[in-house]
Design an enzyme around this catalytic site. Structure first.
Site, PDB file in Angstrom:
ATOM      1  N   SER A  65       0.809  -1.220   0.000  1.00 34.22           N
ATOM      2  CA  SER A  65       0.000   0.000   0.000  1.00 34.22           C
ATOM      3  C   SER A  65       0.839   1.265   0.000  1.00 34.22           C
ATOM      4  CB  SER A  65      -0.959  -0.007   1.197  1.00 34.22           C
ATOM      5  OG  SER A  65      -1.944  -1.001   1.004  1.00 34.22           O
ATOM      6  N   PHE A  66       2.001   1.238   0.638  1.00 35.43           N
ATOM      7  CA  PHE A  66       2.832   2.437   0.664  1.00 35.43           C
ATOM      8  C   PHE A  66       3.261   2.844  -0.747  1.00 35.43           C
ATOM      9  CE2 PHE A  66       6.485   5.151   1.581  1.00 35.43           C
ATOM     10  CZ  PHE A  66       5.951   5.955   2.575  1.00 35.43           C
ATOM     11  N   CYS A  89      -5.028  -2.469   1.198  1.00 38.34           N
ATOM     12  CA  CYS A  89      -5.582  -2.899   2.477  1.00 38.34           C
ATOM     13  C   CYS A  89      -4.465  -2.925   3.514  1.00 38.34           C
ATOM     14  CB  CYS A  89      -6.199  -4.288   2.323  1.00 38.34           C
ATOM     15  SG  CYS A  89      -6.772  -5.006   3.871  1.00 38.34           S
ATOM     16  N   VAL A  90      -4.645  -2.141   4.571  1.00 34.55           N
ATOM     17  CA  VAL A  90      -3.695  -2.117   5.673  1.00 34.55           C
ATOM     18  C   VAL A  90      -4.451  -2.525   6.932  1.00 34.55           C
ATOM     19  CG1 VAL A  90      -2.006  -0.749   6.945  1.00 34.55           C
ATOM     20  CG2 VAL A  90      -2.477  -0.209   4.550  1.00 34.55           C
ATOM     21  N   VAL A  91      -3.964  -3.576   7.579  1.00 36.73           N
ATOM     22  CA  VAL A  91      -4.596  -4.077   8.801  1.00 36.73           C
ATOM     23  C   VAL A  91      -3.671  -3.762   9.972  1.00 36.73           C
ATOM     24  CG1 VAL A  91      -5.519  -6.108   9.985  1.00 36.73           C
ATOM     25  CG2 VAL A  91      -5.717  -5.922   7.485  1.00 36.73           C
ATOM     26  N   HIS A  97       3.706   0.728  12.477  1.00 36.72           N
ATOM     27  CA  HIS A  97       3.819   0.657  11.015  1.00 36.72           C
ATOM     28  C   HIS A  97       2.498   1.017  10.328  1.00 36.72           C
ATOM     29  CE1 HIS A  97       5.483  -0.772   7.213  1.00 36.72           C
ATOM     30  NE2 HIS A  97       4.376  -1.457   7.027  1.00 36.72           N
TER      31      HIS A  97
END
Length: 160
Positions: A65-66, A89-91, A97
């Site tokens: 994602s970055f 998607c970032v969980v 982080h």
């Protein structure tokens, strides 16, 4: 928009302009691929439902994602597009982080919207659990990819 109050896939079909002449880029993160591929499927299906020809949808993948911001910038520079959608998607995990990635992508997409004459659409899921992501990638709260596609079409029309 709080998804507890609205399904991401429910919208007034007739409120979305014709998109048959639009060229849309999509940059999708490979990280959490089980989620991001569902977001991509939702976005492409919704774009096509509103007239975007499959050959006018350009899909590029980035590792995580970055990297969405850089991928979106490059795509906008190398293709004649009316909009670029970013899907990721970032969980949340046990370290900060999550905060850095979410903040970086949010700021990056905001900057791209100010730098270019086309809209960049934020389709990043930022969730606390994988279940929340699944719920928003075709699950009980619909598909964020659908919402991103509708937003892209409306913003291209807004810009016209």
């Amino acid at each position: 928009m709080a998804t507890a109050y609205q399904n991401l896939s429910e919208y007034d079909f007739n409120s979305v302009p014709d998109a048959s002449e639009m060229n849309i880029g999509i940059v999708v993160a490979e990280w959490n691929k089980n989620i991001t591929e569902k977001l991509l499927e939702g976005a492409c299906n919704t774009l096509e439902k509103h007239g975007v020809k499959p050959e006018n949808i350009v899909v590029k993948r980035v590792p995580g994602s970055f990297e969405l911001t850089f991928g979106a910038k490059r795509l906008a520079e190398t293709k004649e597009l009316d909009a670029v959608i970013v899907l990721g998607c970032v969980v949340r995990g046990d370290t900060p982080h999550f905060d850095y990635v979410c903040s970086g992508v949010t700021q990056g997409i905001t900057e791209l919207n100010l730098m270019y004459d086309i809209p960049f659409i934020f389709g990043l899921l930022t969730t606390d659990t994988m279940q929340q992501s699944e719920d928003r990638a075709g699950g009980r709260y619909g598909n964020k990819g659908d919402e991103a596609a509708v937003t892209a079409i409306k913003m291209v029309n807004f810009s016209a």
